[in-house]
Scaffold this motif. Sequence first.
Motif, mmCIF file in Angstrom:
data_model
loop_
_atom_site.group_PDB
_atom_site.id
_atom_site.type_symbol
_atom_site.label_atom_id
_atom_site.label_comp_id
_atom_site.label_asym_id
_atom_site.label_seq_id
_atom_site.Cartn_x
_atom_site.Cartn_y
_atom_site.Cartn_z
ATOM 1 N N GLY A 4 0.878 -1.167 -0.071
ATOM 2 C CA GLY A 4 -0.067 -0.052 0.146
ATOM 3 C C GLY A 4 0.703 1.512 -0.071
ATOM 4 O O GLY A 4 0.447 2.533 -0.135
ATOM 5 N N ALA A 5 2.024 1.254 0.238
ATOM 6 C CA ALA A 5 2.840 2.254 0.423
ATOM 7 C C ALA A 5 3.561 2.653 -1.244
ATOM 8 O O ALA A 5 4.507 3.551 -1.219
ATOM 9 C CB ALA A 5 4.133 2.072 1.303
ATOM 10 N N GLY A 6 3.183 1.899 -2.148
ATOM 11 C CA GLY A 6 3.715 2.030 -3.387
ATOM 12 C C GLY A 6 5.189 1.373 -3.743
ATOM 13 O O GLY A 6 5.705 0.777 -2.904
ATOM 14 N N ALA A 60 -5.622 -1.937 -2.496
ATOM 15 C CA ALA A 60 -6.889 -1.538 -1.882
ATOM 16 C C ALA A 60 -6.576 -0.934 -0.492
ATOM 17 O O ALA A 60 -6.477 -1.589 0.376
ATOM 18 C CB ALA A 60 -7.930 -2.793 -1.678
ATOM 19 N N GLY A 61 -6.610 0.530 -0.412
ATOM 20 C CA GLY A 61 -6.077 1.228 0.738
ATOM 21 C C GLY A 61 -4.782 0.903 0.996
ATOM 22 O O GLY A 61 -3.909 1.084 0.252
ATOM 23 N N THR A 62 -4.583 0.333 2.223
ATOM 24 C CA THR A 62 -3.214 0.017 2.718
ATOM 25 C C THR A 62 -2.865 -1.489 2.313
ATOM 26 O O THR A 62 -1.793 -1.930 2.842
ATOM 27 C CB THR A 62 -2.874 0.488 4.233
ATOM 28 O OG1 THR A 62 -4.108 -0.455 4.828
ATOM 29 C CG2 THR A 62 -3.173 1.769 4.416
ATOM 30 N N GLY A 63 -4.017 -1.975 1.999
ATOM 31 C CA GLY A 63 -3.694 -3.567 1.621
ATOM 32 C C GLY A 63 -3.514 -3.881 0.328
ATOM 33 O O GLY A 63 -3.719 -3.077 -0.661
ATOM 34 N N GLY A 66 -3.877 -13.109 -9.938
ATOM 35 C CA GLY A 66 -2.975 -11.555 -9.630
ATOM 36 C C GLY A 66 -2.061 -11.773 -8.977
ATOM 37 O O GLY A 66 -1.676 -12.756 -8.161
ATOM 38 N N SER A 67 -0.940 -10.766 -9.196
ATOM 39 C CA SER A 67 0.558 -10.774 -8.572
ATOM 40 C C SER A 67 0.731 -9.351 -8.000
ATOM 41 O O SER A 67 0.452 -8.481 -8.833
ATOM 42 C CB SER A 67 1.281 -11.378 -9.293
ATOM 43 O OG SER A 67 1.840 -10.811 -10.396
ATOM 44 N N ALA A 68 1.488 -9.158 -7.057
ATOM 45 C CA ALA A 68 2.238 -7.936 -6.941
ATOM 46 C C ALA A 68 3.467 -8.564 -6.407
ATOM 47 O O ALA A 68 3.897 -9.343 -5.585
ATOM 48 C CB ALA A 68 1.651 -7.381 -5.761
#
Length: 434
Positions: free
Chosen positions: A45-47, A58-61, A73-75
Amino acid sequence: MLSPRARRTTNRLLALVAGGLLLGAAAPVSAPAAPTGRVTVPAPGAGGWTSNGSARIAGTGLQLTRTGAHQAGSAVYPVPVVTDGLKAAFITVIGGGSGGDGLTFGLLDPARATPTALGAAGGGLGWAGTPGVAVTFDTHRNTGDPSGNFIGVTAATGDSSRTLATTSARVPDLRSGPHAVAIEVSGKTLSVWMDGARLLNATVPDLPATAMPAFTGANGGKTDNHAVRDAVITAASYAVAPPGPNGWAHNGSAALSGTGLVLTDAVRDARGSAVQATAVPSARLRARYTARLGGGTGGDGLALVLLDAAKATPAALGAGGGGLGYAGLPGVAVTLDTHRNPGEPATGFAGVAVGATGSLPRYAAASAALPGLRTGTHAVDVSVTGTGHLLVTVDGTRALDTEVALPRNVRIAFTAATGGHTDQHTVRDVLITY
């Protein structure tokens, strides 16, 4: 929202991970001071993370899937970290659908994967088909799975399948609500805790020395929301991706060959460079690699170059022959030289070059007290000390210790060249940390 009990458990786990302690079951603890000499990966969530497929911040998540069928999906955090000593804590939230398929915390091999990595949907959990090792949280029983509710450690294959190194079905209902997870790596061993209890401890030979942290999730015909919250990931240091698909430019004769970087073949008048596009601080930088020089008539050598990031581009390539592909470039080089040119101390030597005189490196220090550089392979270890010294070790023996003026930020490069005499110049097993 987390229940008060889950929040208390999460806070204990996050404090322990931040403090660099092993997790155990369960007595309340106070948060210790953060350890020195470690790095903290920003939370999704901090980028800074790359989101692929159905993944969204999604917000901080991090929302990996909604309840649509056949989503994946992946991050991926694009900066590799050292895996030995890595610690991660996060909350998993799975549910809201018909029950499938699960999510993972992955450690992607940066020598073979990019930040856009995304694996297969369904039982692939968004991970299968990507290189590296992952901890899986699986909620649907597919062929070969021990149950429809288990955790495991997997090394993905090159297709849509995955190989489970170890599993445990003695876990809470993964779809029953938020669960606090903690993971710790020691060498090649992964330990996994959930809600304060250790559930897995597995040695995984395929675990890469450096990795890009990642979260993945997927649905098949059955579905769920898959989300991750409150992620805290720490590691001993950041790392530069080894030569491969992540930001390396190959110039002149340089090319990848399997797991090696071939800078020149044993042909006359070749020169090549491989340059990492991402600039990193030179302070306390350390580079370890294996070099092989041989197969020809003996010339000229190769170099690890710390290019001045303000002056050099990824296309940088210096003079050939005795210039080793470095002469003319801005920055400092650690050379392995196998052909004696005017002003050089020997036919085979290690040196620290701080520029060039004409088409030849200008050396601040050199050492000829080395084994035959053209015989076998050689383990090279280069480190920058806190006092600005450059230490060079070859095959376990300290060869050089010299004070140099390094650029504040550098691009890492490998260069090599041949002239009238030739050799193949190859670099493997690259590990660069900062």
